[in-house]
Write a protein that holds these residues in place. Structure first.
Motif, PDB file in Angstrom:
ATOM      1  N   VAL A 115     -33.021   7.698 -19.859  1.00  0.00           N
ATOM      2  CA  VAL A 115     -33.145   6.956 -18.599  1.00  0.00           C
ATOM      3  C   VAL A 115     -32.461   7.786 -17.518  1.00  0.00           C
ATOM      4  O   VAL A 115     -31.240   7.935 -17.506  1.00  0.00           O
ATOM      5  CB  VAL A 115     -32.494   5.566 -18.699  1.00  0.00           C
ATOM      6  N   LEU A 140     -30.818  -3.799 -18.367  1.00  0.00           N
ATOM      7  CA  LEU A 140     -31.506  -3.213 -19.523  1.00  0.00           C
ATOM      8  C   LEU A 140     -32.953  -3.672 -19.623  1.00  0.00           C
ATOM      9  O   LEU A 140     -33.811  -2.949 -20.149  1.00  0.00           O
ATOM     10  CB  LEU A 140     -30.758  -3.567 -20.812  1.00  0.00           C
ATOM     11  N   SER A 141     -33.238  -4.857 -19.135  1.00  0.00           N
ATOM     12  CA  SER A 141     -34.618  -5.348 -19.194  1.00  0.00           C
ATOM     13  C   SER A 141     -35.570  -4.453 -18.412  1.00  0.00           C
ATOM     14  O   SER A 141     -36.779  -4.471 -18.637  1.00  0.00           O
ATOM     15  CB  SER A 141     -34.682  -6.779 -18.659  1.00  0.00           C
ATOM     16  N   CYS A 149     -25.764   1.424 -26.051  1.00  0.00           N
ATOM     17  CA  CYS A 149     -27.166   1.235 -26.455  1.00  0.00           C
ATOM     18  C   CYS A 149     -27.602   2.513 -27.164  1.00  0.00           C
ATOM     19  O   CYS A 149     -27.945   3.505 -26.517  1.00  0.00           O
ATOM     20  CB  CYS A 149     -28.050   0.964 -25.245  1.00  0.00           C
ATOM     21  N   LEU A 172     -24.098  -0.446 -21.540  1.00  0.00           N
ATOM     22  CA  LEU A 172     -25.152   0.574 -21.402  1.00  0.00           C
ATOM     23  C   LEU A 172     -24.881   1.769 -22.314  1.00  0.00           C
ATOM     24  O   LEU A 172     -25.793   2.276 -22.975  1.00  0.00           O
ATOM     25  CB  LEU A 172     -25.259   1.040 -19.958  1.00  0.00           C
ATOM     26  N   THR A 178     -37.746  -1.871 -26.149  1.00  0.00           N
ATOM     27  CA  THR A 178     -37.636  -2.659 -27.371  1.00  0.00           C
ATOM     28  C   THR A 178     -37.347  -4.126 -27.095  1.00  0.00           C
ATOM     29  O   THR A 178     -37.449  -4.960 -27.994  1.00  0.00           O
ATOM     30  CB  THR A 178     -36.519  -2.103 -28.279  1.00  0.00           C
ATOM     31  N   LEU A 179     -36.979  -4.452 -25.853  1.00  0.00           N
ATOM     32  CA  LEU A 179     -36.692  -5.844 -25.517  1.00  0.00           C
ATOM     33  C   LEU A 179     -37.982  -6.609 -25.284  1.00  0.00           C
ATOM     34  O   LEU A 179     -38.982  -6.058 -24.814  1.00  0.00           O
ATOM     35  CB  LEU A 179     -35.812  -5.919 -24.263  1.00  0.00           C
ATOM     36  N   ASP A 190     -35.363  -0.851 -21.263  1.00  0.00           N
ATOM     37  CA  ASP A 190     -35.414  -0.873 -22.720  1.00  0.00           C
ATOM     38  C   ASP A 190     -36.762  -1.414 -23.197  1.00  0.00           C
ATOM     39  O   ASP A 190     -37.024  -2.615 -23.096  1.00  0.00           O
ATOM     40  CB  ASP A 190     -34.278  -1.737 -23.273  1.00  0.00           C
ATOM     41  N   LYS A 228     -34.311   9.518 -28.784  1.00  0.00           N
ATOM     42  CA  LYS A 228     -33.699   8.597 -27.841  1.00  0.00           C
ATOM     43  C   LYS A 228     -34.571   8.527 -26.590  1.00  0.00           C
ATOM     44  O   LYS A 228     -35.230   9.502 -26.229  1.00  0.00           O
ATOM     45  CB  LYS A 228     -32.302   9.068 -27.443  1.00  0.00           C
ATOM     46  N   HIS A 269     -30.149   3.599 -28.776  1.00  0.00           N
ATOM     47  CA  HIS A 269     -31.490   4.179 -28.686  1.00  0.00           C
ATOM     48  C   HIS A 269     -31.833   4.618 -27.264  1.00  0.00           C
ATOM     49  O   HIS A 269     -32.922   5.131 -27.024  1.00  0.00           O
ATOM     50  CB  HIS A 269     -32.537   3.173 -29.176  1.00  0.00           C
ATOM     51  N   LEU A 270     -30.909   4.400 -26.331  1.00  0.00           N
ATOM     52  CA  LEU A 270     -31.118   4.831 -24.954  1.00  0.00           C
ATOM     53  C   LEU A 270     -30.078   5.878 -24.572  1.00  0.00           C
ATOM     54  O   LEU A 270     -28.949   5.841 -25.059  1.00  0.00           O
ATOM     55  CB  LEU A 270     -31.022   3.650 -23.988  1.00  0.00           C
TER      56      LEU A 270
END
Length: 1236
Positions: free
Chosen positions: A663, A1010-1011, A686, A683, A1016-1017, A1014, A660, A688-689
């Protein structure tokens, strides 16, 4: 990224990633007959479901170049899944394979031309991704050669017999040192300076600017007994550096961090004060305005308090020394960027400003509140047992091997048991730190850094997971003696040892983790017997293909405790539980629990130390079934039963080696509004976070305490965003620090929020979602003896009431306020006597009146006083519904007063308590006796909140001003919800967030945040010129509902819009169609508005009987043809009652949570070009609309004919049948081919 060259000289750039489900088709195409002979006939989907690690290699064109699949047990049935180690150790005594350092290759496929390069790249990637891995075994039939590809990386070590086949199988092994070797560690020398500086300067130039060009040479030259510098090298090349120091400011650490689980990082001393004296134990802080209901600084670790007993320390050190020669040191799965960390702040010379922080980090899931809150802090008098890392840097290519430093640096300080490192909390988690344990800070922590600890015993790689026995009981008892649930764990361990079953007959398994012949962990699982309920109520299929897992492969984690020293082995422990227990999935539920009083219970559930290695699973919206009407077509009881709600957490074999992204940014949300809860929900889920620093500041903490009971009438209307059940299904308190209090100031420079005027909460990103609240009305002060009218009184609507708030005056803004009002009314016996005044003209006035009638207040005692309207749009905006409600009020004896302004309380005398209230009207004033006064005047931003904004110089123009991306004028502060308005530069003052769904606003706010975190975005692209001047428009329905006077159940669902009277809307030429059945006064009213595009735009229900509101909300945005050609049927008088119509079995699929996915899939089919020589259906529709095709028939008829004659009809039918078949447990009322 790597570059491969084929034998013919072709070059291909390749990238490695984890295998995804969409790769399966390409993997199958790469399988050759030779592949099947090597690995057997395989079900690829099943194999990927059970794999611990699956790696795909692709090129820049996203074409699959190679794939390999790895599991933690051998293939070809050469040994049992839970007992293979002894078999493979007998092959070669030098191969010391264990379940920790070994994986088995179960499949490898590649493009022939690049197969050798692909194989080496995948093997190198696997060794890099799993630092503890030493051996990869490959098992093939003995008569088969490996071919020209695999032979380049595997060497044969022997043969083993198969348990199922007559022939022997050949065992081949691949060693780490040939592909991604351990690093060589040695003391640094001054001549290493020139090799190290490029690595430092590549990442950071601050140290050079601060300390000069030769700071590193000076640091190396200054080594002594307390300071050491070491480097790592590969093939003689220096690739990393670490500086360590034994001088640690222990006093500062004891003041700032809860080091109890590590005995204060000190050597035990007879004079240590570990428990409070009797005098101290009765003392405590009386300030209850700010508390944490989750993993706060007042909490203890739910871990054994003694790391490792002193008598085995010598044994541990000996084992580390023995193992260092043959095995690598432990690391973690995740690999990140190289880091340079200056840790000099832990030296005695370091001083910090006195910053009061009251919100602790939540990176530890292994903590529970003690039974008694205590502010006692132990006193440690022993010598320091820790040294610190001052400076660390390593080349990015070798970062995964960072833990190779640790054995060497511990040898430099043989008398130290702990290594510590402090980092700024915004530092991304790098490979080294992932093996350390984050320490919980105290509330008064003055360090703006996070502290991480690693124990010497954590270097041991001899950890062994096995099934528990009777002999382990005493050791487990010692291990868990400090835990709140120790008794429960021991009882389950006893049941396992005696019967291997629960009292209800469910199979039970208990596992222990053993290091240096000492039990350091315990886990208890049982078979998950409620898996059908879990599948139907939670989105576990976001993580697994359910049909590829047997029923007995689903396990329920009951208990998990692991010594914090070995916390970095948590994932390995879970992986071994799955392997030894023959499980593929584990589930851990968190049940809600609340208690009466001001704060939500801090002991709501038990958190295992493994929680952060699980993923929270989103609950699924459930269909409300008309069970009696469906009869035998209803779902099974396992699906439709009304069980106790809980939040579900999950892990599986695929997730055991998947990291993971942590953050650590401090994200502080102010206000537990629907927007704020939706933001946090997004949040938290999510998967993977891992957000380790989420904090909510709220007056009453998290909502969802169910104070009024599920059957109790609610004082306030609902927006159907979240209810108590939703909060139970999320369990936000497991992931979010909750600070109870009111924000009173914002210090933008120091980046902290002041709570309750004195407490401080630091932030990196501040999210303001306080919303608007009903305020205490300010009386106009008019003397009614002078017979004044409203016209003669100056407008005081903008004035703020500054006097004492009367004790019998209530403004209801949330469930806590409602609960207090209800308790006050019952305690004062006002249900049978005394006047109740309800003042306002919002829908909450009607729901409050209905609640008062429901609890026994006489209608004749209730006065509904409505001030002059500020808009032409009423709160209900439907004459039929309003007329029915007014009739119900009259029937109940409630007196209504219109256009009345509050003039005075108690004739202008002292207002507490209120005995009378005077009002003016357009005609003559009146006076009412008053026992309770409920105020529902226009909502506004709370004054203290406004003052905090104003003092912080945030732009405020009636509401907090934001841009289209939720930013205020401070880039670190975002805001959303009814609190806000868009900047005037958008020229859209009539549109605010109040016009939209709060849940959707919260989701979009989270997407914006999230931008930032993350990876992956996709990168956010700049909008085209001009579009950045447009406000965002959201499509989610705006909903309100509640129980109105007359016991009418009310629901209104509408698209976001600028409010307008209903008759004005209906007068528009493009209004569309209105479908109405029933009668409002009879409580059978159902209205649907179909717009000009034949889409459902508005739904209004008023019923005497409860109805499935969640079902009806799903109708919003549907085409009327999807509703079984509703318009045509209504026109033919075939729909006399919409309530009955939407209880028929055909429409259950419309209410299904995955129906929207079916719609998207069908649309994708119709927009895709399925036949090369024909355009898509969408293209044909556009061509007919633009008259680009000369038709001999009507366009509609033409499109239908093309649809039937092409492949589209078959694809659509197959998609629909697959949907029904896959969701048959929810939709058994539908038939499909093969079941009749």
């Amino acid at each position: 990224m790597s570059i491969l060259t084929s034998p013919r000289g072709k070059i291909e750039v390749v990238h490695c990633r984890r295998t995804e489900s969409q790769d399966i088709y390409c993997i199958k195409n790469l399988i050759r007959k030779f592949t099947q002979k090597l690995f057997g006939s395989l079900n690829i989907i099943y194999l990927l479901e059970k794999a611990n690690l699956a790696v795909t290699l692709h090129n820049d064109k996203e074409e699959i170049m190679a794939q390999a699949t790895f599991l933690d047990y051998p293939n070809w049935n050469v040994a049992k899944q839970d007992d293979w180690v002894s078999v493979f150790r007998e092959l070669d005594s030098e191969i010391l394979c264990t379940s920790l350092n070994t994986l088995f290759m179960h499949l490898f496929v590649a493009v022939d031309e690049y197969s050798v390069g692909c194989c080496k790249e995948i093997i190198r990637t696997v060794f890099k991704a799993v630092p503890e891995l030493h051996f990869i075994f490959l098992i093939v039939p003995s008569h088969m050669s490996l071919g020209s590809t695999l032979v380049t990386v595997f060497d044969q070590v022997g043969n083993v017999p198969s348990l199922m086949y007559d022939e022997d199988l050949a065992v081949h092994v691949c060693h780490r040192h040939n592909h991604y070797p351990q690093l060589h560690i040695r003391k640094a020398r001054v001549e290493d300076h020139d090799d190290l500086m490029p690595i430092f300067m590549h990442h950071d130039t601050v140290l050079k600017k601060t300390y000069g060009e030769y700071f590193l040479a000076e640091l190396i030259e200054a080594q002594d007994e307390e300071n050491h510098a070491v480097i790592c090298e590969v093939e003689g090349m220096v690739v990393g550096f670490m500086s360590v120091c034994s001088r640690v400011n222990m006093h500062l650490l004891h003041e700032c961090f809860d080091l109890g689980p590590f005995h204060g990082l000190c050597i035990p001393h007879p004079d240590d004060v570990l428990e409070p004296s009797q005098e101290l134990s009765v003392q405590g802080s009386q300030d209850a305005e700010l508390r944490s209901s989750n993993q706060g600084s007042q909490q203890k670790a739910e871990e054994p308090q003694e790391p490792v007993s002193p008598e085995v320390v010598e044994s541990i050190q000996r084992r580390i020394t023995e193992e260092a020669a043959t095995k690598e040191l432990l690391s973690t799965v995740q690999s990140g960027n190289s880091e340079i960390e200056n840790i000099e702040k832990l030296s005695p010379e370091f001083t910090v400003d006195n910053v009061d922080s009251h919100v602790s980090d939540m990176s530890l899931a292994s903590i529970l509140l003690p039974k008694e809150m205590s502010y006692f802090r132990p006193i440690y008098r022993g010598a320091s047992a820790a040294f610190c890392i001052q400076l660390f840097c390593i080349d990015e290519k070798h970062e995964a091997r960072s833990m190779d430093f640790m054995n060497f640096v511990f040898s430099l300080f043989p008398d130290k048991n702990f290594c510590i490192i402090s980092l700024p909390h915004l530092t991304p988690e790098f490979a080294l730190i992932q093996n350390f344990m984050k320490v919980v800070p105290f509330n008064n922590c003055t360090l703006e850094q996070d502290l991480y600890v690693f124990h010497k015993a954590g270097l041991l790689k001899s950890i062994n997971i096995r099934l528990a026995t009777f002999l382990d009981t005493s050791a487990v008892e010692v291990l868990i003696s400090t835990l709140m649930l120790s008794k429960s764990i021991l009882e389950d361990l006893k049941r396992y040892n005696e019967a291997h079953r629960d009292p209800d007959g469910t199979p039970l398994q208990a596992f222990v983790a053993e290091v240096a012949e000492q039990i350091v962990g315990i886990a208890v699982i049982r078979n998950e017997m409620d898996i059908e309920y879990i599948r139907s109520h939670y989105n576990i299929e976001d993580f697994i293909y359910f049909n590829h897992h047997q029923r007995d492969e689903h396990g329920h984690l009951c208990h998990f405790a692991l010594n914090p020293i070995f916390r970095h082995y948590t994932k390995f422990f879970l992986k071994e539980i799955l392997r030894l227990g023959y499980k593929s999935c584990l589930y851990y539920p968190i049940y809600p629990k609340s208690r009466e009083g001001k704060f939500q219970s801090c002991y709501a559930h038990s958190l295992t130390s493994a929680l952060h290695y699980f993923v929270p699973v989103r609950p699924r919206r459930q269909i409300v079934y008309p069970l009696e009407k469906l009869g035998i077509s209803a779902p099974s009881k396992e699906v439709s039963k009304d069980a106790l709600c809980y939040a579900l957490n999950h892990t599986n074999r695929k997730l055991t080696l998947e990291p993971k992204i942590t953050v650590n940014a401090k994200i502080v949300v102010v206000g537990a509004s629907s927007v704020g809860i939706s933001f946090l929900e997004t949040l938290v889920f999510c998967s993977h976070l891992k957000f380790s620093n989420l904090t909510l500041i709220s007056t009453y903490g998290l909502p969802g305490k169910n104070l009024l009971g599920s059957e109790q009438r609610k004082f306030l209307a609902t927006d159907h965003c979240f209810n108590d059940k939703d909060h139970a299904l999320m369990s936000l308190c497991s992931w979010v620090n909750v600070v109870v209090g009111r924000m009173t100031a914002i210090d933008r420079a120091a980046k902290h929020v002041v709570v309750s005027k004195e407490e401080i909460v630091l932030y990196d990103h501040l999210i303001l979602c306080t919303g608007q609240q009903y305020q205490v009305p300010c009386p106009t002060g008019a003397d009614i003896s002078q017979h004044l009218t409203n016209r003669e009184i100056p407008n005081s609507s903008k004035q703020r009431y500054t006097g004492k708030v009367p004790c019998n005056h209530f403004t209801l803004n949330d469930e806590e306020d409602c609960f207090k009002a209800l308790a006050w009314i019952r305690n004062k016996s006002f249900t049978t006597e005394g006047n109740v005044i309800v003042y306002g003209n919002t829908i909450d006035t009607y729901t409050t009146v209905e609640t008062l009638l429901n609890i026994g207040v006489r209608g004749s005692s209730i006065h509904l006083v409505q001030p002059p309207p500020t808009s032409t749009v009423t709160c209900i905006n439907n004459y039929s519904v309003e007329s029915a409600v007014e009739d119900a009020l009259r029937a109940a004896g409630v007196t209504s007063h219109r256009d009345a302004l509050l003039a005075q309380w108690n004739d202008g005398l002292y207002p507490d308590p209120i005995h009378s209230a005077c009002f003016t009207t357009p005609t003559k004033p009146f006076k009412l006796a008053c026992s309770v006064f409920f105020s529902f005047c226009d909502k506004n931003v709370d004054y203290e909140t406004f003052k905090a904004f104003n003092d912080a110089c945030l732009v405020y123009d009636g509401q907090l001003v934001i841009d289209s991306d939720f930013h205020t004028n401070d880039i670190a502060i975002r805001a959303a919800g009814s609190l806000t308005k868009f900047s005037n530069r958008y020229y859209s003052n009539e549109w605010t967030h109040s016009n939209f769904s709060s849940k959707e606003i919260g989701f979009q706010l989270a997407a914006a945040v999230l931008s930032l975190f993350d990876p992956t975005l996709e990168p956010v692209t700049e909008p085209p010129t001009g579009l950045d001047q447009l406000i965002p428009m959201y499509k989610g329905a705006k909903i309100q509902g509640g129980i109105l006077p007359g016991s009418y159940h009310y629901l209104h669902v509408a698209k976001p819009s600028i409010p307008a009277p209903l008759d004005v809307q209906m007068a528009q030429p493009d209004f569309g169609t209105e479908i109405v059945t029933g009668n409002a006064k009879n409580g059978t009213y159902f209205r649907i508005h179909i717009n000009k595009y034949r889409m459902v735009e508005t739904i209004t229900c008023l019923s005497k009987e409860p109805f499935p509101a969640s079902n009806y909300i799903c109708l919003f945005g549907q085409h009327e043809q999807v509703l079984n050609n509703l318009c045509a049927r209504y026109k033919d008088n075939l729909v006399p009652d919409l309530y009955s119509y939407f209880m028929e079995s055909w429409c259950m699929a419309l209410f299904h949570d995955r129906f929207i996915d079916l719609r998207k899939e069908l649309r994708q089919i119709l927009t895709s070009k399925e036949e090369e020589d024909r355009p898509s259906i969408e293209q044909l529709a556009r061509q007919t609309e633009d008259e680009e095709i000369n038709l001999m028939e009507k366009p509609r008829k033409y499109l239908k004919r093309v649809f039937r004659e092409t492949i589209y009809k078959t694809l659509v039918e197959k998609s629909i049948l697959d949907y029904l078949h896959h969701n048959h447990y929810h939709l058994p009322m539908y038939a499909w081919p093969g079941i009749i």
